[in-house]
Write a protein that holds these residues in place. Structure first.
Motif, PDB file in Angstrom:
ATOM      1  N   SER A 195       0.818  -1.215   0.000  1.00  0.00           N
ATOM      2  CA  SER A 195       0.000   0.000   0.000  1.00  0.00           C
ATOM      3  C   SER A 195       0.847   1.258   0.000  1.00  0.00           C
ATOM      4  O   SER A 195       0.353   2.347  -0.286  1.00  0.00           O
ATOM      5  CB  SER A 195      -0.931   0.006   1.211  1.00  0.00           C
ATOM      6  OG  SER A 195      -0.180  -0.048   2.410  1.00  0.00           O
ATOM      7  N   ARG A 196       2.151   1.133   0.350  1.00  0.00           N
ATOM      8  CA  ARG A 196       3.033   2.304   0.387  1.00  0.00           C
ATOM      9  C   ARG A 196       3.767   2.525  -0.926  1.00  0.00           C
ATOM     10  O   ARG A 196       4.411   3.553  -1.118  1.00  0.00           O
ATOM     11  CB  ARG A 196       4.082   2.139   1.498  1.00  0.00           C
ATOM     12  CG  ARG A 196       3.564   2.380   2.905  1.00  0.00           C
ATOM     13  CD  ARG A 196       4.726   2.344   3.884  1.00  0.00           C
ATOM     14  NE  ARG A 196       5.739   3.338   3.532  1.00  0.00           N
ATOM     15  CZ  ARG A 196       7.032   3.201   3.773  1.00  0.00           C
ATOM     16  NH1 ARG A 196       7.490   2.112   4.356  1.00  0.00           N
ATOM     17  NH2 ARG A 196       7.888   4.145   3.444  1.00  0.00           N
ATOM     18  N   ILE A 197       3.695   1.547  -1.826  1.00  0.00           N
ATOM     19  CA  ILE A 197       4.443   1.671  -3.077  1.00  0.00           C
ATOM     20  C   ILE A 197       3.867   2.803  -3.906  1.00  0.00           C
ATOM     21  O   ILE A 197       2.682   2.847  -4.196  1.00  0.00           O
ATOM     22  CB  ILE A 197       4.418   0.347  -3.866  1.00  0.00           C
ATOM     23  CG1 ILE A 197       5.202  -0.723  -3.096  1.00  0.00           C
ATOM     24  CG2 ILE A 197       5.013   0.535  -5.260  1.00  0.00           C
ATOM     25  CD1 ILE A 197       5.185  -2.079  -3.740  1.00  0.00           C
ATOM     26  N   GLN A 198       4.740   3.729  -4.291  1.00  0.00           N
ATOM     27  CA  GLN A 198       4.306   4.927  -4.997  1.00  0.00           C
ATOM     28  C   GLN A 198       4.647   4.866  -6.485  1.00  0.00           C
ATOM     29  O   GLN A 198       3.806   5.157  -7.333  1.00  0.00           O
ATOM     30  CB  GLN A 198       4.971   6.146  -4.372  1.00  0.00           C
ATOM     31  CG  GLN A 198       4.650   7.446  -5.076  1.00  0.00           C
ATOM     32  CD  GLN A 198       4.996   8.621  -4.212  1.00  0.00           C
ATOM     33  OE1 GLN A 198       4.184   9.074  -3.429  1.00  0.00           O
ATOM     34  NE2 GLN A 198       6.220   9.123  -4.338  1.00  0.00           N
ATOM     35  N   ASN A 199       5.863   4.507  -6.799  1.00  0.00           N
ATOM     36  CA  ASN A 199       6.306   4.413  -8.189  1.00  0.00           C
ATOM     37  C   ASN A 199       7.025   3.088  -8.408  1.00  0.00           C
ATOM     38  O   ASN A 199       7.712   2.591  -7.509  1.00  0.00           O
ATOM     39  CB  ASN A 199       7.288   5.539  -8.549  1.00  0.00           C
ATOM     40  CG  ASN A 199       6.727   6.893  -8.250  1.00  0.00           C
ATOM     41  OD1 ASN A 199       5.692   7.260  -8.764  1.00  0.00           O
ATOM     42  ND2 ASN A 199       7.412   7.622  -7.387  1.00  0.00           N
ATOM     43  N   ILE A 200       6.864   2.562  -9.598  1.00  0.00           N
ATOM     44  CA  ILE A 200       7.643   1.398 -10.003  1.00  0.00           C
ATOM     45  C   ILE A 200       8.237   1.727 -11.365  1.00  0.00           C
ATOM     46  O   ILE A 200       7.501   1.960 -12.329  1.00  0.00           O
ATOM     47  CB  ILE A 200       6.793   0.126 -10.084  1.00  0.00           C
ATOM     48  CG1 ILE A 200       6.176  -0.179  -8.708  1.00  0.00           C
ATOM     49  CG2 ILE A 200       7.623  -1.059 -10.556  1.00  0.00           C
ATOM     50  CD1 ILE A 200       5.249  -1.364  -8.703  1.00  0.00           C
ATOM     51  N   ARG A 201       9.540   1.766 -11.428  1.00  0.00           N
ATOM     52  CA  ARG A 201      10.217   2.117 -12.674  1.00  0.00           C
ATOM     53  C   ARG A 201      10.931   0.895 -13.234  1.00  0.00           C
ATOM     54  O   ARG A 201      11.699   0.233 -12.525  1.00  0.00           O
ATOM     55  CB  ARG A 201      11.224   3.248 -12.424  1.00  0.00           C
ATOM     56  CG  ARG A 201      11.961   3.680 -13.684  1.00  0.00           C
ATOM     57  CD  ARG A 201      12.757   4.949 -13.476  1.00  0.00           C
ATOM     58  NE  ARG A 201      13.919   4.788 -12.625  1.00  0.00           N
ATOM     59  CZ  ARG A 201      14.023   5.294 -11.410  1.00  0.00           C
ATOM     60  NH1 ARG A 201      13.029   5.971 -10.886  1.00  0.00           N
ATOM     61  NH2 ARG A 201      15.122   5.120 -10.696  1.00  0.00           N
ATOM     62  N   TYR A 202      10.671   0.603 -14.492  1.00  0.00           N
ATOM     63  CA  TYR A 202      11.360  -0.488 -15.176  1.00  0.00           C
ATOM     64  C   TYR A 202      12.430   0.114 -16.082  1.00  0.00           C
ATOM     65  O   TYR A 202      12.144   0.953 -16.932  1.00  0.00           O
ATOM     66  CB  TYR A 202      10.372  -1.305 -16.003  1.00  0.00           C
ATOM     67  CG  TYR A 202      11.044  -2.366 -16.867  1.00  0.00           C
ATOM     68  CD1 TYR A 202      11.552  -3.525 -16.297  1.00  0.00           C
ATOM     69  CD2 TYR A 202      11.171  -2.183 -18.247  1.00  0.00           C
ATOM     70  CE1 TYR A 202      12.173  -4.481 -17.081  1.00  0.00           C
ATOM     71  CE2 TYR A 202      11.780  -3.143 -19.035  1.00  0.00           C
ATOM     72  CZ  TYR A 202      12.286  -4.290 -18.447  1.00  0.00           C
ATOM     73  OH  TYR A 202      12.900  -5.241 -19.221  1.00  0.00           O
ATOM     74  N   GLU A 203      13.674  -0.284 -15.872  1.00  0.00           N
ATOM     75  CA  GLU A 203      14.792   0.213 -16.659  1.00  0.00           C
ATOM     76  C   GLU A 203      15.452  -0.938 -17.402  1.00  0.00           C
ATOM     77  O   GLU A 203      15.599  -2.037 -16.860  1.00  0.00           O
ATOM     78  CB  GLU A 203      15.833   0.890 -15.762  1.00  0.00           C
ATOM     79  CG  GLU A 203      15.319   2.095 -14.996  1.00  0.00           C
ATOM     80  CD  GLU A 203      16.369   2.695 -14.080  1.00  0.00           C
ATOM     81  OE1 GLU A 203      17.381   1.993 -13.816  1.00  0.00           O
ATOM     82  OE2 GLU A 203      16.199   3.840 -13.627  1.00  0.00           O
ATOM     83  N   PRO A 224      -9.288  11.317 -15.699  1.00  0.00           N
ATOM     84  CA  PRO A 224     -10.450  11.755 -14.912  1.00  0.00           C
ATOM     85  C   PRO A 224     -10.339  11.432 -13.428  1.00  0.00           C
ATOM     86  O   PRO A 224     -11.017  12.056 -12.612  1.00  0.00           O
ATOM     87  CB  PRO A 224     -11.621  10.979 -15.556  1.00  0.00           C
ATOM     88  CG  PRO A 224     -10.983   9.806 -16.224  1.00  0.00           C
ATOM     89  CD  PRO A 224      -9.634  10.273 -16.677  1.00  0.00           C
ATOM     90  N   GLN A 225      -9.469  10.457 -13.068  1.00  0.00           N
ATOM     91  CA  GLN A 225      -9.304  10.126 -11.647  1.00  0.00           C
ATOM     92  C   GLN A 225      -8.532  11.201 -10.885  1.00  0.00           C
ATOM     93  O   GLN A 225      -8.457  11.163  -9.662  1.00  0.00           O
ATOM     94  CB  GLN A 225      -8.571   8.786 -11.483  1.00  0.00           C
ATOM     95  CG  GLN A 225      -9.288   7.604 -12.110  1.00  0.00           C
ATOM     96  CD  GLN A 225      -8.778   7.327 -13.507  1.00  0.00           C
ATOM     97  OE1 GLN A 225      -8.419   8.247 -14.231  1.00  0.00           O
ATOM     98  NE2 GLN A 225      -8.744   6.065 -13.892  1.00  0.00           N
ATOM     99  N   LEU A 226      -7.948  12.155 -11.613  1.00  0.00           N
ATOM    100  CA  LEU A 226      -7.164  13.202 -10.973  1.00  0.00           C
ATOM    101  C   LEU A 226      -8.080  14.090 -10.140  1.00  0.00           C
ATOM    102  O   LEU A 226      -9.128  14.536 -10.601  1.00  0.00           O
ATOM    103  CB  LEU A 226      -6.447  14.031 -12.036  1.00  0.00           C
ATOM    104  CG  LEU A 226      -5.184  14.779 -11.625  1.00  0.00           C
ATOM    105  CD1 LEU A 226      -4.119  13.821 -11.150  1.00  0.00           C
ATOM    106  CD2 LEU A 226      -4.663  15.600 -12.805  1.00  0.00           C
ATOM    107  N   SER A 227      -7.673  14.366  -8.918  1.00  0.00           N
ATOM    108  CA  SER A 227      -8.527  15.116  -7.991  1.00  0.00           C
ATOM    109  C   SER A 227      -8.783  16.532  -8.489  1.00  0.00           C
ATOM    110  O   SER A 227      -7.913  17.170  -9.090  1.00  0.00           O
ATOM    111  CB  SER A 227      -7.864  15.176  -6.613  1.00  0.00           C
ATOM    112  OG  SER A 227      -7.660  13.873  -6.103  1.00  0.00           O
ATOM    113  N   ILE A 251      -2.340   6.971  -9.933  1.00  0.00           N
ATOM    114  CA  ILE A 251      -2.907   8.311 -10.095  1.00  0.00           C
ATOM    115  C   ILE A 251      -3.279   8.922  -8.749  1.00  0.00           C
ATOM    116  O   ILE A 251      -3.106  10.123  -8.527  1.00  0.00           O
ATOM    117  CB  ILE A 251      -4.123   8.263 -11.038  1.00  0.00           C
ATOM    118  CG1 ILE A 251      -3.667   7.828 -12.434  1.00  0.00           C
ATOM    119  CG2 ILE A 251      -4.811   9.619 -11.123  1.00  0.00           C
ATOM    120  CD1 ILE A 251      -4.794   7.598 -13.410  1.00  0.00           C
ATOM    121  N   LYS A 252      -3.763   8.102  -7.836  1.00  0.00           N
ATOM    122  CA  LYS A 252      -4.177   8.655  -6.548  1.00  0.00           C
ATOM    123  C   LYS A 252      -2.984   9.160  -5.724  1.00  0.00           C
ATOM    124  O   LYS A 252      -3.158   9.867  -4.742  1.00  0.00           O
ATOM    125  CB  LYS A 252      -4.965   7.625  -5.750  1.00  0.00           C
ATOM    126  CG  LYS A 252      -4.149   6.452  -5.235  1.00  0.00           C
ATOM    127  CD  LYS A 252      -5.019   5.556  -4.377  1.00  0.00           C
ATOM    128  CE  LYS A 252      -4.211   4.403  -3.771  1.00  0.00           C
ATOM    129  NZ  LYS A 252      -5.048   3.558  -2.890  1.00  0.00           N
TER     130      LYS A 252
END
Length: 542
Positions: A133-141, A387-390, A329-330
């Motif tokens: 639940s804390r994961i914010q970004n996942i970047r694949y390089e 559209p999910q953007l606050s 997005i959230k």
């Protein structure tokens, strides 16, 4: 009814729906051959991760070593010993390689009970338990040295972290993409891992449910590199090196003398034409140095594309090192549109999606996921596609309400006091006229700068968001959704109370946005709308 039987019925119903919707999918195979079940066991990284660790460490050393460039250059000019340089470089490479091998031998990871577990360490084992639940970004390089091997690296970043929580190097490309989807999906649901194992076939079949938000051409990236040039940082590094040159000899050289003679002939000794030519020369020098920034922008972002997949936005691109960033997005706390001074000439913006404060996607200097070279009319279409953007508002404002002029009048007095004091001292000290001219010219420049800064401050309240406008020669808009507000701090001096003004700080998870010298009625409106938005939304703010 017994809870266990209800859960079993739900699993059976899910499997039946999967088979009915996609008869070609074998549910048993989807469960038994599901990589998610393998990820529940401790996994080791590929031996190729040693190469990745070596490159990452060396890159970190070099990227943080710009400050020693002038020192090395000066030492080289004064007679640098090449043998000692080779020996030091070889020793550094050996130490980095040993460290990378130890890291590979002791590194393990697994998915377990709604969290990603990572352990490492030689003498002292360090174990990180990262809640999904804390994961914010996942970047694949996928660096250039991994492309032929179909390997990649997952960089996992969490809310509020100042560094990468986990970096899983040299994963098989398919395994990396599977783990990436599991981490993103599991962070959105309360279900157990076993439920995801049964629904894995459905996720595999819905992976192509992607909506395109924007694409950027090669021309856009060239323009972005041109106006986003970090020329100041280059000047800071190059300054000490340039100071080593003998400029008297350079200016007295035949080539310099011929060039200056040619300038005089072309301008016919006209000061105005000479000024224009100097400006053109400076612009040419800036363009030359911009080549570095342009090449970097192309290599990092081309071909740039931003897509929306379910509840995430995903950026991909990169010529040498391919990258794929995924952001829920959230997690977006604030949207910022930035326009440097040169970008104003081309009417282009850079759009940032700011997240929870910490180590962000784009740069170590807390830059965030960005969209380069955006036209004004594109901002609305980009935000409307999310559209999910606050907040709901997507149109970039054309004007704004300025802050109170009291902000300017109080600050104009600051440079006047020392200028007056120095003038009095200079008068009794019998200083030359040039002394007074310098003091009051500097004071005038400071006052003009304050006025320009004042004219850029402003705000717009629309629907469920408040926009802040600021800048100097460039400009920027910050879009704050009221439901993302964590706290509002109102500060008033005695003079502000009399003028019914306030200094308002709006706190977000990505940082604070300040509105100086705005009416107290607007400050109260910000508080009211923020509380009203939160009272209708009890979801976690991240």
């Amino acid at each position: 009814m017994d809870k266990s039987s209800t859960s079993a019925d739900n699993h059976k119903q899910l499997e039946t729906e999967t088979i009915m919707a996609h008869p070609s999918v074998d549910t048993n195979d989807a469960v038994n051959n599901n990589p998610a079940s393998d990820l529940q066991q401790w996994q080791a990284l590929s031996a190729w991760s040693i190469v990745s660790n070596i490159f990452t460490t060396l890159k970190s050393i070099l990227s943080n070593g710009f400050a020693i460039v002038p020192i090395v250059y000066t030492g080289w000019q004064q007679g640098f010993d090449m043998q000692w340089g080779i020996l030091a470089s070889s020793l550094l490479l050996i130490l980095v390689t040993i460290f990378a091998i130890i890291e590979w031998l002791k590194f393990r990871f697994r998915l377990n009970n709604h969290q990603l577990e990572v352990k490492r360490g030689l003498f002292f084992t360090k174990k990180d338990e990262i809640p999904l639940s804390r994961i914010q970004n996942i970047r694949y390089e996928q660096p250039f040295y991994f492309k032929p091997l179909s390997l990649g690296t997952l960089v996992i970043e969490t809310a509020g972290s100042k560094s990468d929580e986990a970096q899983l190097a040299a994963l098989d490309a398919q395994q990396a993409q599977t783990l990436k989807r599991l981490l993103l999906n599991l962070s959105h649901f309360e279900a157990t891992l076993s439920v995801h194992q049964h629904s894995y076939a459905n996720k595999q079949l819905s992976i192509n449910n992607t909506q395109s938000i924007t694409r950027k051409s090669l021309r856009d990236l060239i323009l972005f590199g041109f106006y986003q040039n970090n020329f100041i940082w280059f000047a800071v590094i190059a300054g000490p090196i340039v100071g080593q040159f003998d400029w008297d000899k350079i200016f007295d050289s035949p080539m310099a003398q011929q060039f200056w003679l040619w300038v005089q002939q072309q301008t016919h000794q006209n000061i105005g034409l000479q000024t224009i030519m100097v400006i053109i020369m400076l612009f040419g020098i800036y363009s030359l140095f911009s080549l570095i920034s342009i090449i970097a922008a192309i290599l990092k972002y081309h071909p740039y594309q931003l897509d929306k997949h379910e509840d995430t936005i995903q950026r991909s691109g990169g010529v040498i090192s391919h990258q794929q960033d995924a952001l829920a997005i959230k997690r977006i706390q604030l949207v910022q549109a930035q326009q440097p001074i040169i970008a104003r000439l081309f009417n282009r913006w850079t759009l940032y999606f700011k997240q929870v404060k910490g180590h962000e996607v784009e740069h170590k200097t807390k830059q965030h996921m960005l969209i380069p070279s955006v036209k004004p009319n594109e901002v609305e279409s980009i935000l409307a596609n999310i559209p999910q953007l606050s907040g709901g508002v997507s149109v970039l404002p054309n004007s704004y309400t300025p802050i109170s002029i009291n902000w300017l009048t109080r600050r104009l007095a600051l440079p006047l006091f020392p200028a007056t004091l120095l003038s009095i001292i200079g008068y009794y000290g019998h200083h030359s006229l040039g002394f007074f001219e310098f003091i009051w010219f500097t004071t005038a420049m400071v006052m003009i700068a304050l006025y320009i800064r004042y004219k850029q401050w402003g705000y717009v309240i629309a629907d469920q968001v408040i926009w802040q406008h600021s800048g100097f020669f460039g400009q920027q808009w910050k879009r704050v959704a009221f439901e993302k507000v964590q706290h509002v701090t109102i500060t008033q001096t005695s003079s502000q109370k009399q003028a019914q003004l306030a200094y308002v700080e709006v706190g977000l998870a990505s940082g604070s946005v300040v509105f100086p010298y705005i009416p107290t009625s607007i400050a109260e409106l910000i508080i009211t709308r923020s509380l009203n938005a939160i009272s209708h939304d009890n979801h976690n703010w991240i």
